[in-house]
Write an enzyme that holds these catalytic residues in place. Structure first.
Site, short mmCIF file in Angstrom:
data_model
loop_
_atom_site.label_atom_id
_atom_site.label_comp_id
_atom_site.label_asym_id
_atom_site.label_seq_id
_atom_site.Cartn_x
_atom_site.Cartn_y
_atom_site.Cartn_z
N ALA A 194 0.86 -1.17 0.00
CA ALA A 194 0.00 0.00 0.00
C ALA A 194 0.90 1.23 0.00
O ALA A 194 2.06 1.15 0.42
CB ALA A 194 -0.88 -0.01 1.24
N GLY A 249 0.72 -4.98 0.92
CA GLY A 249 -0.46 -5.02 0.06
C GLY A 249 -0.18 -5.64 -1.31
O GLY A 249 -1.11 -6.13 -1.97
N GLU A 275 -0.40 -9.25 -0.72
CA GLU A 275 -1.82 -9.50 -0.45
C GLU A 275 -2.62 -9.50 -1.75
O GLU A 275 -3.55 -10.29 -1.92
CB GLU A 275 -2.35 -8.44 0.52
CG GLU A 275 -1.74 -8.59 1.91
CD GLU A 275 -2.15 -7.49 2.87
OE1 GLU A 275 -1.76 -6.32 2.62
OE2 GLU A 275 -2.85 -7.77 3.84
N GLU A 293 4.61 -5.28 7.25
CA GLU A 293 3.82 -4.25 7.94
C GLU A 293 4.26 -3.99 9.37
O GLU A 293 4.20 -2.86 9.85
CB GLU A 293 2.33 -4.62 7.92
CG GLU A 293 1.63 -4.36 6.58
CD GLU A 293 1.74 -5.51 5.61
OE1 GLU A 293 2.56 -6.43 5.83
OE2 GLU A 293 1.00 -5.50 4.61
N1 CAA Z 1 4.66 3.23 -0.53
C1 CAA Z 1 5.06 4.40 -1.02
N2 CAA Z 1 6.24 4.56 -1.67
C2 CAA Z 1 7.00 3.47 -1.82
C3 CAA Z 1 6.63 2.21 -1.32
C4 CAA Z 1 5.40 2.11 -0.66
N3 CAA Z 1 4.93 0.95 -0.20
N4 CAA Z 1 7.63 1.32 -1.60
C5 CAA Z 1 8.57 2.01 -2.25
N5 CAA Z 1 8.20 3.30 -2.40
C6 CAA Z 1 8.94 4.38 -3.04
C7 CAA Z 1 10.12 4.83 -2.18
O1 CAA Z 1 9.67 5.73 -1.18
C8 CAA Z 1 11.02 5.45 -3.21
O2 CAA Z 1 10.50 6.72 -3.53
P1 CAA Z 1 11.53 8.00 -3.59
O3 CAA Z 1 12.43 7.66 -4.75
O4 CAA Z 1 10.60 9.13 -3.84
O5 CAA Z 1 12.26 8.02 -2.28
C9 CAA Z 1 10.80 4.57 -4.44
O6 CAA Z 1 9.54 3.89 -4.24
C10 CAA Z 1 11.88 3.50 -4.61
O7 CAA Z 1 11.97 2.77 -3.39
P2 CAA Z 1 13.33 2.63 -2.54
O8 CAA Z 1 14.24 3.80 -2.79
O9 CAA Z 1 12.96 2.35 -1.13
O10 CAA Z 1 13.94 1.33 -3.26
P3 CAA Z 1 14.94 0.25 -2.61
O11 CAA Z 1 15.42 -0.58 -3.74
O12 CAA Z 1 15.94 0.91 -1.74
O13 CAA Z 1 13.99 -0.64 -1.67
C11 CAA Z 1 12.01 -1.86 -1.08
C12 CAA Z 1 12.96 -1.42 -2.22
C13 CAA Z 1 12.72 -2.86 -0.15
C14 CAA Z 1 10.81 -2.53 -1.75
C15 CAA Z 1 11.57 -0.60 -0.26
O14 CAA Z 1 11.08 0.37 -1.17
C16 CAA Z 1 10.50 -0.85 0.77
O15 CAA Z 1 10.80 -1.37 1.82
N6 CAA Z 1 9.25 -0.43 0.46
C17 CAA Z 1 8.16 -0.53 1.41
C18 CAA Z 1 7.66 -1.94 1.55
C19 CAA Z 1 6.57 -1.99 2.59
O16 CAA Z 1 6.77 -1.71 3.76
N7 CAA Z 1 5.35 -2.40 2.16
C20 CAA Z 1 4.21 -2.50 3.03
C21 CAA Z 1 3.38 -1.24 2.96
S1 CAA Z 1 2.12 -1.16 4.19
C22 CAA Z 1 0.86 -2.09 3.58
O17 CAA Z 1 0.92 -2.66 2.49
C23 CAA Z 1 -0.35 -2.09 4.48
C24 CAA Z 1 -1.40 -3.08 4.13
O18 CAA Z 1 -1.30 -4.28 4.35
C25 CAA Z 1 -2.66 -2.60 3.59
#
Ligand code: CAA
Length: 259
Positions: free
Chosen positions: A66, A112, A115, A135
């Site tokens: 998400a 998500g 999911e 999460e």
């Molecule tokens: N939401 C918003 N932006 C996201 C994102 C997310 N879930 N995942 C990645 N991005 C964005 C980053 O913020 C970054 O944007 P900027 O360039 O503007 O900073 C861009 O995408 C590239 O990501 P990274 O620079 O972080 O790339 P990386 O290669 O260093 O890491 C990754 C990749 C490990 C996937 C890392 O991006 C990450 O950990 N992302 C989040 C994963 C996460 O926590 N997902 C769960 C979300 S909560 C959820 O889903 C709730 C639910 O159940 C409903």
């Protein structure tokens, strides 16, 4: 169909949907969920569409979850509402569809994103994928059915381990525990999905729909989804959630205090 965040096209009775927010690793923001709901409804009512392949744009991600930035200031009520709406219009709509959905997982499928893949009826993974439900690193729990569907797919012990550690697993491990049906080289991902749908296309459509409905029904006699939605909402009222999201945005390690 023209969308801002999706590419969708129908070819030989297969609807191809690509989530197209590559810069945000295809994270699911509100607009993307609205468009997904629309394309799912289209698939359901179109007599031309016999199956759907869902994938993510680019080399790196299927869907990285998400959109964290969008919900960073939500409270509990808003969090619960977010999960309710998403589940109803997208995740449960996919699972409850009479058309088979295949997730072609082409990179990170996290939160998500995993999911979404788990709501699909069949999952195929490219050999470079990383899957997980991170999460709890944000002070949240999965809110789009992850606690329920992961448990259904891999069993209670592995589901609790993956959700509470937030560890990511690779394609080989995902196949070993039954989280994905097949692992293939990246270039074979869509062809493998097409091969399966082309077989299903030869079968009786109403029987296929009845089979999907029956299999899914065996798992839905539970209020687990409701509990998950409520607990997901509660997480938004914690300080740990605020810290988790701030740490993500500031690209630093989070410091949780447990309140
Ligand atoms: N939401 C918003 N932006 C996201 C994102 C997310 N879930 N995942 C990645 N991005 C964005 C980053 O913020 C970054 O944007 P900027 O360039 O503007 O900073 C861009 O995408 C590239 O990501 P990274 O620079 O972080 O790339 P990386 O290669 O260093 O890491 C990754 C990749 C490990 C996937 C890392 O991006 C990450 O950990 N992302 C989040 C994963 C996460 O926590 N997902 C769960 C979300 S909560 C959820 O889903 C709730 C639910 O159940 C409903």
């Amino acid at each position: 169909m023209e969308y801002q965040n999706l590419i969708s096209t129908v070819k030989e009775n297969i609807l191809y949907v690509t989530i197209n927010r590559e810069k945000a690793l295809n994270a699911l923001n509100k607009d993307t969920l609205t468009e997904l709901a629309d394309v799912i409804a289209f698939a359901e009512k179109s007599s031309e569409v016999r199956g759907v392949i869902l994938t993510g744009a680019g080399e790196k991600a299927f869907v990285a979850g998400a959109d964290i930035k969008e919900f960073s200031d939500y409270n509990g009520e808003q969090g619960e509402e977010l999960a309710k709406r998403g589940n109803q219009n997208v995740f449960n709509a996919i699972e409850g569809s009479s058309k088979p959905f295949i997730a072609a997982i082409n990179g990170f499928a996290l939160g998500g994103g995993l999911e979404l893949a788990m709501a699909c009826h069949i999952r195929i993974a490219a050999d470079n994928v990383k899957l997980g439900l991170p999460e709890v690193t944000l002070g949240l729990i999965p809110g789009y059915g992850g606690t329920q569907r992961l448990t259904q797919l891999v069993g209670k012990g592995k589901a609790i381990e993956l959700i509470t550690t937030a560890n990511m697993i690779n394609a080989e491990e995902a196949e070993r525990i039954g989280l994905v049906n097949y692992v293939v080289p990246k270039t074979d991902l869509i062809p493998k999905a097409e091969e399966i749908l082309n077989t299903i296309k030869l079968r009786a459509p109403l029987a296929v729909a009845a089979a999907i409905k029956s299999v899914v029904a065996s798992f839905n006699e539970t209020d687990g989804y409701l509990v998950e939605t409520q607990q997901f909402g509660k997480c938004f009222d914690t300080d740990d959630f605020k810290e988790g999201v701030a740490a993500f945005v500031e690209k630093r390690k989070s410091v949780f205090v447990g309140k």
